[in-house]
Write a protein that holds these residues in place. Structure first.
Motif, PDB file in Angstrom:
ATOM      1  N   LEU A 163       5.862  34.846  61.148  1.00  0.00           N
ATOM      2  CA  LEU A 163       7.196  34.434  60.705  1.00  0.00           C
ATOM      3  C   LEU A 163       8.027  33.929  61.876  1.00  0.00           C
ATOM      4  O   LEU A 163       8.716  32.908  61.776  1.00  0.00           O
ATOM      5  N   ARG A 164       7.954  34.632  63.001  1.00  0.00           N
ATOM      6  CA  ARG A 164       8.678  34.173  64.188  1.00  0.00           C
ATOM      7  C   ARG A 164       8.180  32.799  64.639  1.00  0.00           C
ATOM      8  O   ARG A 164       8.967  31.929  65.030  1.00  0.00           O
ATOM      9  N   GLU A 165       6.860  32.592  64.563  1.00  0.00           N
ATOM     10  CA  GLU A 165       6.288  31.311  64.987  1.00  0.00           C
ATOM     11  C   GLU A 165       6.747  30.186  64.067  1.00  0.00           C
ATOM     12  O   GLU A 165       7.096  29.096  64.524  1.00  0.00           O
ATOM     13  N   ARG A 166       6.758  30.453  62.743  1.00  0.00           N
ATOM     14  CA  ARG A 166       7.237  29.428  61.800  1.00  0.00           C
ATOM     15  C   ARG A 166       8.692  29.095  62.036  1.00  0.00           C
ATOM     16  O   ARG A 166       9.112  27.944  61.951  1.00  0.00           O
ATOM     17  N   GLY A 213      16.592  26.868  59.570  1.00  0.00           N
ATOM     18  CA  GLY A 213      17.073  26.258  58.329  1.00  0.00           C
ATOM     19  C   GLY A 213      15.988  26.060  57.295  1.00  0.00           C
ATOM     20  O   GLY A 213      16.282  25.914  56.106  1.00  0.00           O
ATOM     21  N   ALA A 214      14.733  26.068  57.709  1.00  0.00           N
ATOM     22  CA  ALA A 214      13.624  25.865  56.782  1.00  0.00           C
ATOM     23  C   ALA A 214      13.212  27.148  56.067  1.00  0.00           C
ATOM     24  O   ALA A 214      12.442  27.111  55.112  1.00  0.00           O
ATOM     25  N   LEU A 215      13.731  28.290  56.529  1.00  0.00           N
ATOM     26  CA  LEU A 215      13.337  29.571  55.945  1.00  0.00           C
ATOM     27  C   LEU A 215      14.173  29.892  54.709  1.00  0.00           C
ATOM     28  O   LEU A 215      15.384  29.659  54.680  1.00  0.00           O
ATOM     29  N   PRO A 216      13.550  30.455  53.667  1.00  0.00           N
ATOM     30  CA  PRO A 216      14.342  30.949  52.532  1.00  0.00           C
ATOM     31  C   PRO A 216      15.179  32.137  52.954  1.00  0.00           C
ATOM     32  O   PRO A 216      14.924  32.767  53.997  1.00  0.00           O
ATOM     33  N   ASP A 217      16.157  32.489  52.141  1.00  0.00           N
ATOM     34  CA  ASP A 217      17.089  33.560  52.505  1.00  0.00           C
ATOM     35  C   ASP A 217      16.388  34.881  52.823  1.00  0.00           C
ATOM     36  O   ASP A 217      16.758  35.586  53.766  1.00  0.00           O
ATOM     37  N   TYR A 218      15.373  35.234  52.029  1.00  0.00           N
ATOM     38  CA  TYR A 218      14.765  36.547  52.244  1.00  0.00           C
ATOM     39  C   TYR A 218      14.021  36.614  53.574  1.00  0.00           C
ATOM     40  O   TYR A 218      14.001  37.672  54.226  1.00  0.00           O
ATOM     41  N   GLU A 219      13.438  35.486  54.017  1.00  0.00           N
ATOM     42  CA  GLU A 219      12.755  35.494  55.303  1.00  0.00           C
ATOM     43  C   GLU A 219      13.742  35.501  56.463  1.00  0.00           C
ATOM     44  O   GLU A 219      13.494  36.117  57.501  1.00  0.00           O
TER      45      GLU A 219
END
Length: 245
Positions: A24-27, A34-40
């Motif tokens: 997740l940190r790498e993504r 800004g590309a992550l959904p709220d839960y992530e």
């Protein structure tokens, strides 16, 4: 006979979710937050508060209970701690308080950052910054809150003060107290702001009447009322733009 060979020191196995955290940190680093959904995004925030457990269930539970990131920020410490305890299977205590406090700290920093442009520039000429500030401050408040933005002769913000907090549909306002406070602060003008927790920012008859009373009280003491903003989830209503003052 005792074996005098020193035992091998082995590292404690890492929890399974560590691999997920790294991915997740790498993504986030490659694609941007800004590309992550709220839960992530919430998961990432929780990594430091909850170092030894999978934070995805907690993040999803918080969003499900409160309805969004901004609503989590507006929730009470007790409500957040209660959900942390439920999701993590803990009794409320030191660990749950720490997580709740960390979340509130993050959201309060966000509110203050949103306020900075308004505090540094003339409020009236910075309409966009003003709207952004009142939305962050009040859009998701669960109870009605009445605030006054006190301005100097250059229309710069002297103080944003909460005059009263009320119920889900009413916060008492005292026009003379609003204007008296303006004199104490040497304010030349003010902007009234309150929220409608129902979501609809349409001014009520009571809103219109109290605004008239504040305007009248201000006239007698040479304090101008620039506007009255009503904040709801569906937007912000301006008395001036609606022709109500």
């Amino acid at each position: 006979m005792l074996d005098d060979k020193a035992p091998e020191v082995c590292d404690k196995p890492k929890p399974r979710h560590n691999g997920h955290r790294d991915r997740l940190r790498e993504r986030a680093a490659k694609g941007g937050l800004g590309a992550l959904p709220d839960y992530e995004l919430l998961e990432l925030l929780l990594f430091r508060s909850v170092p030894y457990k999978d934070t995805k269930p907690l993040a999803k539970d918080l969003l499900a209970r409160f309805g969004g990131l901004e609503r989590i920020g507006a929730a009470s410490h007790e409500a957040i701690e209660d959900q942390v305890a439920r999701s993590m299977g803990y009794a409320a205590g030191k660990a749950t308080r720490a997580v709740a406090l960390d979340l509130q700290l993050i959201f309060d920093v966000t509110r203050r950052i949103a306020r900075e442009p308004t505090a540094k520039r003339p409020v009236i000429s910075s309409w966009t910054a003003l709207l952004a500030y009142v939305r962050v401050a009040l859009q998701h408040e669960p109870r009605e809150q009445f605030r006054v933005l006190y301005l100097d002769k250059k229309n710069q913000l002297i103080l944003d003060e909460v005059q009263n907090r009320g119920t889900v549909d009413h916060a008492p306002v005292y026009p003379r107290e609003v204007v008296r406070r303006a004199l104490e602060l040497s304010a030349s003008a003010l902007i009234l702001v309150h929220n409608h927790p129902s979501g609809d920012p349409t001014p009520s008859r009571a809103d219109i009447e109290i605004t008239k009373q504040v305007v009248q009280a201000g006239l007698t003491l040479n304090v101008e009322v620039h506007d009255h903003l009503v904040v709801g989830r569906d937007g912000v209503a301006s008395f001036k733009q609606l022709g109500l003052m």
